[in-house]
Design a protein around this motif. Structure first.
Motif, short mmCIF file in Angstrom:
data_model
loop_
_atom_site.label_atom_id
_atom_site.label_comp_id
_atom_site.label_asym_id
_atom_site.label_seq_id
_atom_site.Cartn_x
_atom_site.Cartn_y
_atom_site.Cartn_z
N GLY A 221 0.81 -1.20 0.00
CA GLY A 221 0.00 0.00 0.00
C GLY A 221 0.85 1.26 0.00
N VAL A 222 0.38 2.28 -0.72
CA VAL A 222 1.03 3.59 -0.71
C VAL A 222 0.00 4.62 -0.30
CG1 VAL A 222 2.21 5.35 -2.06
CG2 VAL A 222 2.67 2.92 -2.52
N LEU A 223 0.29 5.36 0.75
CA LEU A 223 -0.60 6.43 1.21
C LEU A 223 0.15 7.75 1.13
CD1 LEU A 223 -2.35 4.82 4.31
CD2 LEU A 223 -3.49 5.69 2.27
N GLU A 224 -0.33 8.64 0.28
CA GLU A 224 0.27 9.97 0.13
C GLU A 224 -0.56 10.98 0.90
OE1 GLU A 224 1.53 13.24 -3.30
OE2 GLU A 224 0.35 11.48 -3.83
N ILE A 225 0.10 11.77 1.76
CA ILE A 225 -0.57 12.84 2.51
C ILE A 225 -0.05 14.16 1.97
CG2 ILE A 225 -1.14 13.76 4.78
CD1 ILE A 225 -0.13 11.12 5.97
N THR A 226 -0.93 14.98 1.43
CA THR A 226 -0.50 16.24 0.81
C THR A 226 -0.47 17.40 1.80
OG1 THR A 226 -2.77 16.68 0.07
CG2 THR A 226 -1.31 15.53 -1.47
N THR A 227 -1.37 17.42 2.78
CA THR A 227 -1.35 18.38 3.89
C THR A 227 -2.05 17.71 5.07
OG1 THR A 227 -3.48 19.41 3.33
CG2 THR A 227 -1.51 20.42 2.38
N PHE A 228 -1.90 18.31 6.25
CA PHE A 228 -2.58 17.80 7.43
C PHE A 228 -3.69 18.79 7.80
CE2 PHE A 228 1.49 15.74 7.51
CZ PHE A 228 1.22 14.46 7.99
N SER A 229 -4.91 18.50 7.36
CA SER A 229 -6.03 19.39 7.61
C SER A 229 -7.03 18.71 8.54
CB SER A 229 -6.70 19.79 6.30
OG SER A 229 -7.27 18.66 5.67
N GLU A 230 -8.19 19.33 8.69
CA GLU A 230 -9.17 18.85 9.66
C GLU A 230 -9.63 17.43 9.39
OE1 GLU A 230 -12.22 21.75 9.58
OE2 GLU A 230 -11.08 23.25 10.70
N ASN A 231 -9.72 17.02 8.12
CA ASN A 231 -10.24 15.70 7.80
C ASN A 231 -9.16 14.69 7.43
OD1 ASN A 231 -12.96 16.61 8.08
ND2 ASN A 231 -12.86 17.50 6.04
N THR A 232 -7.90 15.10 7.51
CA THR A 232 -6.82 14.23 7.04
C THR A 232 -6.73 12.92 7.82
OG1 THR A 232 -5.52 16.11 6.28
CG2 THR A 232 -4.33 14.06 6.66
N ALA A 233 -6.77 12.98 9.15
CA ALA A 233 -6.65 11.77 9.95
C ALA A 233 -7.78 10.80 9.66
CB ALA A 233 -6.61 12.11 11.44
N THR A 234 -8.99 11.32 9.50
CA THR A 234 -10.13 10.46 9.18
C THR A 234 -9.95 9.81 7.82
OG1 THR A 234 -11.63 11.82 10.50
CG2 THR A 234 -12.63 10.40 8.83
N GLU A 235 -9.54 10.63 6.82
CA GLU A 235 -9.31 10.08 5.48
C GLU A 235 -8.21 9.02 5.52
OE1 GLU A 235 -8.36 13.23 2.80
OE2 GLU A 235 -10.10 14.42 3.32
N PHE A 236 -7.15 9.29 6.28
CA PHE A 236 -6.03 8.36 6.36
C PHE A 236 -6.48 7.03 6.97
CE2 PHE A 236 -2.32 6.38 8.20
CZ PHE A 236 -1.32 6.61 7.27
N LYS A 237 -7.20 7.09 8.08
CA LYS A 237 -7.66 5.86 8.74
C LYS A 237 -8.56 5.05 7.82
CE LYS A 237 -7.54 7.98 13.34
NZ LYS A 237 -8.37 8.48 14.48
N GLU A 238 -9.47 5.73 7.13
CA GLU A 238 -10.38 5.02 6.24
C GLU A 238 -9.63 4.31 5.12
OE1 GLU A 238 -13.02 8.07 4.95
OE2 GLU A 238 -14.28 7.99 6.76
N GLN A 239 -8.68 5.02 4.51
CA GLN A 239 -7.97 4.42 3.39
C GLN A 239 -6.98 3.36 3.86
OE1 GLN A 239 -6.74 7.07 0.19
NE2 GLN A 239 -8.06 8.69 1.00
N LEU A 240 -6.38 3.53 5.04
CA LEU A 240 -5.51 2.49 5.59
C LEU A 240 -6.31 1.23 5.89
CD1 LEU A 240 -2.78 1.53 6.68
CD2 LEU A 240 -3.40 2.56 8.89
N THR A 241 -7.49 1.40 6.44
CA THR A 241 -8.35 0.24 6.74
C THR A 241 -8.69 -0.52 5.46
OG1 THR A 241 -9.32 1.31 8.68
CG2 THR A 241 -10.57 -0.49 7.69
N LYS A 242 -9.00 0.19 4.41
CA LYS A 242 -9.31 -0.47 3.13
C LYS A 242 -8.10 -1.23 2.59
CE LYS A 242 -12.93 2.78 1.67
NZ LYS A 242 -13.31 3.82 0.66
N LEU A 243 -6.93 -0.62 2.70
CA LEU A 243 -5.71 -1.28 2.24
C LEU A 243 -5.45 -2.55 3.05
CD1 LEU A 243 -3.33 1.79 1.72
CD2 LEU A 243 -4.35 0.36 -0.07
N GLU A 244 -5.62 -2.46 4.36
CA GLU A 244 -5.39 -3.63 5.22
C GLU A 244 -6.41 -4.73 4.94
OE1 GLU A 244 -3.18 -1.59 9.08
OE2 GLU A 244 -5.37 -1.78 9.08
N GLU A 245 -7.66 -4.34 4.71
CA GLU A 245 -8.68 -5.33 4.35
C GLU A 245 -8.39 -5.98 3.01
OE1 GLU A 245 -12.23 -3.04 4.52
OE2 GLU A 245 -12.50 -3.28 6.70
N ASP A 246 -7.65 -5.24 2.16
CA ASP A 246 -7.28 -5.75 0.85
C ASP A 246 -6.04 -6.64 0.93
OD1 ASP A 246 -7.76 -5.91 -1.91
OD2 ASP A 246 -6.29 -4.36 -2.34
N GLY A 247 -5.46 -6.74 2.13
CA GLY A 247 -4.37 -7.68 2.34
C GLY A 247 -2.98 -7.16 2.04
#
Length: 484
Positions: A221-247
């Motif tokens: 998995g590759v997760l790119e963070i372009t800035t740290f804004s109000e919704n960044t942590a939520t977006e990151f957790k959601e996409q990390l969870t999907k990547l982990e579920e994808d194995g």
């Protein structure tokens, strides 16, 4: 870094990074208020409730005010003098991150933290008195135009920005979607400044981008963070969870060109990776007292992780990178920007705000990276053409010509797969043949000379090539080292 840096975050939106290392221009350039928000920490705003004792010589300030009002040749507005006094006090601190934002600047900032912006999409700062690009925003007009970290903005639509405050320079870059702005840029290593024409557009605020790559048969998995804004942590957790579920069997976190953002956002992300037996960051107050911050995580992830950084990674990005580095993960790329202070915004009651440096942030082991940056554990530069520069011509470049412009063309041709024979700035016969081959492949009159049209096509293709990431040696190294 040894130079002084003054940063305000402004996103050059329609009419324009803890905190930001700089400002966004819609230049979106940068958002002043957004920068302030990003720098907030979950620590007391003021130590205790005691009032500050008025200094004995405060009457001197009142005396100066009265003297100006009574005797100065021109009429002066009271508000102008009061705000000038505040700016003067902050300026005397010699701290580029402590700034004053009047009510109008705050209003503009609040307007720029909605779901999208209009502008050119770059984060800027004031460095040694020069309006300087910290990082272009991903997929923004600024990125498409080839702006890069440390580019200095000299003029906007032929008007000099020398001597202007950052907010004033940002105002000049602001404009509506579809309108054009011409920015004159001075780039390190380039003797002559050059113009960049940018069409302003909508700048979305998506801050996390994910994809999956196959490395030696392993799903990564590759997760790119372009800035740290109000919704960044939520977006990151959601996409990390999907990547982990994808194995996924490994992860790369990419914060290159990320100027920083909200302290709380990077905190919430680090809590996913740094176990509770070490702090993920420490905050130091003015008395030298240190407060470590811990997660509730029992163990690390059961897959390898690396972080990719570059000179455009600043502030909150550096908090993430150094915490991961000291936790034992690889950090790949080039040395980061170097911002190690925390600011908080203090409303003044009339719509204006003072953003003041309250704290240092330290690495888990207590290191202060301010003006030093973070050295990667694996140093990797990009190919030479990533650092090539635009070539602006009055007359064509031809056989036997020499110089910096020829060298840049040779570097770009080589990056596009056309062999110029050399990249030392001498226009030899093999360079002529490389130019002819390029011209033939692009339906341009085959002359072997570099005119404005040929130079423009070469530059445009290099920008596209970089954005496509085909020769991204930093990412390639991060992926290939992940499972060693």
């Amino acid at each position: 870094m040894t130079f002084k840096k003054q940063h305000i975050v402004f996103i050059l939106i329609a009419a324009l990074v803890l905190g930001f290392a700089g400002a966004y221009f819609g230049v979106k350039l940068a958002q002043p208020d957004k920068q302030v928000k990003e720098e907030k920490a979950e620590v007391p705003l003021i130590k205790g409730d005691e009032e500050v004792e008025q200094p004995e010589n405060m009457d001197k300030v009142v005396q100066a005010f009265g003297l100006i009002k009574k005797h100065y040749l021109m009429d002066v507005d009271d508000q102008q003098l009061v705000e000038g006094a505040i700016k003067g006090m902050l300026g005397s601190l010699d701290d580029p991150y402590s700034t004053y934002m009047d009510a109008e600047t705050m209003k503009n900032f609040n307007e720029t933290i909605e779901s999208s912006f209009e502008g050119i999409g770059a984060e800027v700062s004031m460095v040694d008195g020069k309006v300087t690009i910290i990082a272009p925003i991903k997929d923004s007009p600024a990125e498409e135009a080839g702006l890069r970290p440390n580019d200095q903005i000299l003029t906007v639509d032929e008007e000099s920005v020398e001597g202007l405050e950052l907010a004033e320079a940002v105002e000049k870059i602001r404009g509506e979607k579809g309108s054009e702005v011409v920015i004159k840029v001075q780039r390190a290593g380039v003797s002559d400044p050059f113009n960049v024409t940018i069409e302003r557009d909508d700048i979305p605020v998506e801050t996390v981008h994910s994809n999956v790559k196959k490395i030696d048969g392993k799903k990564t998995g590759v997760l790119e963070i372009t800035t740290f804004s109000e919704n960044t942590a939520t977006e990151f957790k959601e996409q990390l969870t999907k990547l982990e579920e994808d194995g996924i069997e490994g992860l790369v976190i990419d914060v290159r060109g990320n100027p920083g953002g909200l302290f709380n956002a990077v905190e919430d992300i680090l809590k996913l990776f740094i176990p509770k037996d070490m702090p993920y960051v420490q905050i130091e107050d003015q008395d030298g007292g240190k407060s470590p911050y811990y997660s509730e995580l029992d163990t690390k992830k059961d897959y390898p992780i690396s972080v990719v950084i570059d000179e455009g990674s600043a502030s909150a990005s550096e908090i993430l990178a150094v915490a991961m580095k000291e936790a034992g993960y690889d950090v790949v790329g080039t040395k980061s920007f170097g911002k190690g202070t925390v600011q908080q915004a203090v409303p003044m009651g009339d719509g204006s705000t003072i953003k003041l440096t309250f704290y240092k942030w330290l690495s888990p082991k207590g290191t202060w990276i301010h003006e030093k940056g973070i050295k990667p554990t694996i140093k990797v530069k990009q190919p030479d053409y990533f650092y090539s520069n635009p070539v602006q011509l009055e007359n064509p470049l031809t056989y036997n010509h020499t110089g910096e412009k020829v060298k840049n063309i040779q570097i770009m041709l080589d990056g596009l797969g056309y062999d110029p024979g050399r990249i030392d700035g001498y226009f030899n016969k093999q360079t002529v043949e490389a130019v002819k081959e390029f011209q033939q492949d692009n339906d341009v009159k085959v002359t072997g000379e570099i005119d404005k049209k040929t130079a423009g096509l070469i530059e445009a293709q290099i920008v596209d090539h970089i954005r496509e990431g085909d020769d991204d040696q930093q990412m390639e190294k991060a992926l290939n080292e992940l499972y060693k």
